[in-house]
Write a protein that holds these residues in place. Structure first.
Motif, PDB file in Angstrom:
ATOM      1  N   CYS A  20       0.833  -1.210   0.000  1.00  0.00           N
ATOM      2  CA  CYS A  20       0.000   0.000   0.000  1.00  0.00           C
ATOM      3  C   CYS A  20       0.866   1.257   0.000  1.00  0.00           C
ATOM      4  CB  CYS A  20      -0.938   0.008   1.202  1.00  0.00           C
ATOM      5  SG  CYS A  20      -2.248  -1.212   1.097  1.00  0.00           S
ATOM      6  N   TYR A  21       1.951   1.224   0.763  1.00  0.00           N
ATOM      7  CA  TYR A  21       2.876   2.359   0.816  1.00  0.00           C
ATOM      8  C   TYR A  21       3.484   2.629  -0.553  1.00  0.00           C
ATOM      9  CZ  TYR A  21       6.739   5.310   2.293  1.00  0.00           C
ATOM     10  OH  TYR A  21       7.621   6.352   2.425  1.00  0.00           O
ATOM     11  N   LEU A  22       3.959   1.581  -1.213  1.00  0.00           N
ATOM     12  CA  LEU A  22       4.582   1.745  -2.526  1.00  0.00           C
ATOM     13  C   LEU A  22       3.592   2.257  -3.561  1.00  0.00           C
ATOM     14  CD1 LEU A  22       6.817  -1.456  -2.655  1.00  0.00           C
ATOM     15  CD2 LEU A  22       7.583   0.911  -2.352  1.00  0.00           C
ATOM     16  N   LYS A  23       2.345   1.806  -3.476  1.00  0.00           N
ATOM     17  CA  LYS A  23       1.326   2.235  -4.440  1.00  0.00           C
ATOM     18  C   LYS A  23       1.070   3.736  -4.355  1.00  0.00           C
ATOM     19  CE  LYS A  23      -1.305  -1.955  -5.191  1.00  0.00           C
ATOM     20  NZ  LYS A  23      -2.635  -2.579  -5.066  1.00  0.00           N
ATOM     21  N   ARG A  24       1.353   4.331  -3.213  1.00  0.00           N
ATOM     22  CA  ARG A  24       1.163   5.783  -3.075  1.00  0.00           C
ATOM     23  C   ARG A  24       2.100   6.576  -3.974  1.00  0.00           C
ATOM     24  NH1 ARG A  24       1.464   7.405   3.006  1.00  0.00           N
ATOM     25  NH2 ARG A  24       2.459   5.417   3.347  1.00  0.00           N
ATOM     26  N   TYR A  25       3.167   5.951  -4.423  1.00  0.00           N
ATOM     27  CA  TYR A  25       4.145   6.640  -5.266  1.00  0.00           C
ATOM     28  C   TYR A  25       3.834   6.529  -6.755  1.00  0.00           C
ATOM     29  CZ  TYR A  25       6.728   7.793  -1.183  1.00  0.00           C
ATOM     30  OH  TYR A  25       7.076   8.336   0.016  1.00  0.00           O
ATOM     31  N   ASP A  26       2.701   5.961  -7.086  1.00  0.00           N
ATOM     32  CA  ASP A  26       2.231   5.904  -8.471  1.00  0.00           C
ATOM     33  C   ASP A  26       1.692   7.293  -8.814  1.00  0.00           C
ATOM     34  OD1 ASP A  26       1.199   5.322 -10.951  1.00  0.00           O
ATOM     35  OD2 ASP A  26      -0.418   4.040 -10.200  1.00  0.00           O
ATOM     36  N   ALA A  27       2.589   8.167  -9.235  1.00  0.00           N
ATOM     37  CA  ALA A  27       2.274   9.593  -9.418  1.00  0.00           C
ATOM     38  C   ALA A  27       1.144   9.854 -10.404  1.00  0.00           C
ATOM     39  CB  ALA A  27       3.527  10.347  -9.847  1.00  0.00           C
ATOM     40  N   LEU A  33       4.248   1.259 -11.502  1.00  0.00           N
ATOM     41  CA  LEU A  33       5.343   2.027 -10.928  1.00  0.00           C
ATOM     42  C   LEU A  33       6.501   2.058 -11.916  1.00  0.00           C
ATOM     43  CD1 LEU A  33       5.433   0.773  -7.232  1.00  0.00           C
ATOM     44  CD2 LEU A  33       4.690   3.002  -8.064  1.00  0.00           C
ATOM     45  N   ARG A  34       6.929   3.249 -12.232  1.00  0.00           N
ATOM     46  CA  ARG A  34       8.085   3.441 -13.098  1.00  0.00           C
ATOM     47  C   ARG A  34       9.355   3.481 -12.245  1.00  0.00           C
ATOM     48  NH1 ARG A  34       3.801   4.923 -15.063  1.00  0.00           N
ATOM     49  NH2 ARG A  34       3.330   5.540 -17.169  1.00  0.00           N
ATOM     50  N   TRP A  35      10.496   3.434 -12.898  1.00  0.00           N
ATOM     51  CA  TRP A  35      11.767   3.463 -12.194  1.00  0.00           C
ATOM     52  C   TRP A  35      11.870   4.677 -11.288  1.00  0.00           C
ATOM     53  CZ3 TRP A  35      15.598   7.209 -12.608  1.00  0.00           C
ATOM     54  CH2 TRP A  35      16.762   6.928 -11.903  1.00  0.00           C
ATOM     55  N   ARG A  36      11.504   5.848 -11.798  1.00  0.00           N
ATOM     56  CA  ARG A  36      11.613   7.081 -11.015  1.00  0.00           C
ATOM     57  C   ARG A  36      10.709   7.035  -9.775  1.00  0.00           C
ATOM     58  NH1 ARG A  36      14.155  11.366 -12.281  1.00  0.00           N
ATOM     59  NH2 ARG A  36      14.187  10.927 -14.491  1.00  0.00           N
ATOM     60  N   GLU A  37       9.517   6.469  -9.932  1.00  0.00           N
ATOM     61  CA  GLU A  37       8.590   6.350  -8.795  1.00  0.00           C
ATOM     62  C   GLU A  37       9.133   5.362  -7.762  1.00  0.00           C
ATOM     63  OE1 GLU A  37       4.489   7.259 -11.294  1.00  0.00           O
ATOM     64  OE2 GLU A  37       5.267   5.215 -11.218  1.00  0.00           O
ATOM     65  N   LEU A  38       9.727   4.280  -8.224  1.00  0.00           N
ATOM     66  CA  LEU A  38      10.353   3.317  -7.308  1.00  0.00           C
ATOM     67  C   LEU A  38      11.523   3.959  -6.566  1.00  0.00           C
ATOM     68  CD1 LEU A  38      10.611  -0.070  -9.232  1.00  0.00           C
ATOM     69  CD2 LEU A  38       9.331   0.400  -7.158  1.00  0.00           C
ATOM     70  N   HIS A  43      13.811   5.811  -1.655  1.00  0.00           N
ATOM     71  CA  HIS A  43      14.505   6.903  -0.970  1.00  0.00           C
ATOM     72  C   HIS A  43      13.730   7.327   0.274  1.00  0.00           C
ATOM     73  CE1 HIS A  43      17.129  10.332  -0.476  1.00  0.00           C
ATOM     74  NE2 HIS A  43      16.063  11.097  -0.362  1.00  0.00           N
ATOM     75  N   SER A  44      12.403   7.415   0.153  1.00  0.00           N
ATOM     76  CA  SER A  44      11.585   7.831   1.296  1.00  0.00           C
ATOM     77  C   SER A  44      11.614   6.802   2.419  1.00  0.00           C
ATOM     78  CB  SER A  44      10.140   8.079   0.861  1.00  0.00           C
ATOM     79  OG  SER A  44       9.484   6.863   0.603  1.00  0.00           O
ATOM     80  N   LEU A  45      11.928   5.547   2.076  1.00  0.00           N
ATOM     81  CA  LEU A  45      12.058   4.495   3.087  1.00  0.00           C
ATOM     82  C   LEU A  45      13.452   4.462   3.709  1.00  0.00           C
ATOM     83  CD1 LEU A  45      10.104   1.670   1.278  1.00  0.00           C
ATOM     84  CD2 LEU A  45       9.473   2.739   3.446  1.00  0.00           C
ATOM     85  N   GLY A  46      14.327   5.362   3.247  1.00  0.00           N
ATOM     86  CA  GLY A  46      15.659   5.466   3.814  1.00  0.00           C
ATOM     87  C   GLY A  46      16.689   4.535   3.208  1.00  0.00           C
ATOM     88  N   LEU A  47      16.381   3.983   2.032  1.00  0.00           N
ATOM     89  CA  LEU A  47      17.350   3.100   1.379  1.00  0.00           C
ATOM     90  C   LEU A  47      18.435   3.917   0.704  1.00  0.00           C
ATOM     91  CD1 LEU A  47      15.180   0.360  -0.330  1.00  0.00           C
ATOM     92  CD2 LEU A  47      16.720   0.082   1.587  1.00  0.00           C
ATOM     93  N   THR A  83      12.725  -9.406   1.414  1.00  0.00           N
ATOM     94  CA  THR A  83      13.749 -10.442   1.616  1.00  0.00           C
ATOM     95  C   THR A  83      15.147  -9.932   1.287  1.00  0.00           C
ATOM     96  OG1 THR A  83      13.374 -11.344  -0.606  1.00  0.00           O
ATOM     97  CG2 THR A  83      12.179 -12.363   1.207  1.00  0.00           C
ATOM     98  N   LYS A  84      15.279  -9.147   0.243  1.00  0.00           N
ATOM     99  CA  LYS A  84      16.593  -8.684  -0.196  1.00  0.00           C
ATOM    100  C   LYS A  84      17.162  -7.596   0.727  1.00  0.00           C
ATOM    101  CE  LYS A  84      19.657  -8.640  -3.607  1.00  0.00           C
ATOM    102  NZ  LYS A  84      20.492  -9.761  -3.931  1.00  0.00           N
ATOM    103  N   TRP A  85      16.291  -6.663   1.135  1.00  0.00           N
ATOM    104  CA  TRP A  85      16.767  -5.514   1.913  1.00  0.00           C
ATOM    105  C   TRP A  85      16.143  -5.420   3.309  1.00  0.00           C
ATOM    106  CZ3 TRP A  85      14.748  -3.051  -2.991  1.00  0.00           C
ATOM    107  CH2 TRP A  85      15.669  -3.232  -4.027  1.00  0.00           C
ATOM    108  N   GLY A  86      15.294  -6.358   3.673  1.00  0.00           N
ATOM    109  CA  GLY A  86      14.672  -6.336   4.988  1.00  0.00           C
ATOM    110  C   GLY A  86      13.700  -5.208   5.180  1.00  0.00           C
ATOM    111  N   LEU A  87      13.107  -4.735   4.095  1.00  0.00           N
ATOM    112  CA  LEU A  87      12.176  -3.618   4.186  1.00  0.00           C
ATOM    113  C   LEU A  87      10.878  -4.016   4.852  1.00  0.00           C
ATOM    114  CD1 LEU A  87      12.100  -1.584   0.862  1.00  0.00           C
ATOM    115  CD2 LEU A  87      12.862  -0.865   3.090  1.00  0.00           C
ATOM    116  N   SER A  88      10.387  -3.144   5.657  1.00  0.00           N
ATOM    117  CA  SER A  88       9.035  -3.247   6.201  1.00  0.00           C
ATOM    118  C   SER A  88       8.647  -1.843   6.628  1.00  0.00           C
ATOM    119  CB  SER A  88       8.959  -4.212   7.385  1.00  0.00           C
ATOM    120  OG  SER A  88       9.740  -3.738   8.446  1.00  0.00           O
ATOM    121  N   THR A  89       7.356  -1.629   6.837  1.00  0.00           N
ATOM    122  CA  THR A  89       6.921  -0.283   7.225  1.00  0.00           C
ATOM    123  C   THR A  89       6.687  -0.191   8.698  1.00  0.00           C
ATOM    124  OG1 THR A  89       4.676  -0.907   6.712  1.00  0.00           O
ATOM    125  CG2 THR A  89       5.884   0.248   5.012  1.00  0.00           C
TER     126      THR A  89
END
Length: 89
Positions: A20-27, A33-38, A43-47, A83-89
């Motif tokens: 749901c968080y990622l879908k918010r970046y669908d400008a 989601l395009r590369w720029r949106e991803l 970036h907003s998740l601190g990666l 799994t790759k980066w341990g992301l969670s919200t």
């Protein structure tokens, strides 16, 4: 009485929240989601190196090769990111 059982897509509640968080970046709200949106979302998740990570994620999950993460590919993106980066919200 009918019992409503949600369709399982194999995602945990935390993964659903990330989705749901990622879908918010669908400008442009086209459902992709395009590369720029991803890049912006990561970036907003601190990666760190969000440009590189967005490119890798897109390359990994873009099954149809259209250059976007579509609705069908979103679950795979979430699983990859957690799994790759341990992301969670």
């Amino acid at each position: 009485m009918t019992l409503w059982i949600p369709r399982s897509n194999g995602l945990t509640p935390a993964e659903e929240q990330l989705k749901c968080y990622l879908k918010r970046y669908d400008a442009d709200r086209d459902g992709k989601l395009r590369w720029r949106e991803l890049k912006t979302a990561f970036h907003s998740l601190g990666l760190h190196l969000s440009c590189v990570r967005a490119a890798r994620a897109l390359r990994h999950v873009d099954v149809d090769g259209d250059g976007y993460v579509g609705q069908e590919e979103m679950d795979e993106l979430v699983k990859y990111a957690t799994t790759k980066w341990g992301l969670s919200t």
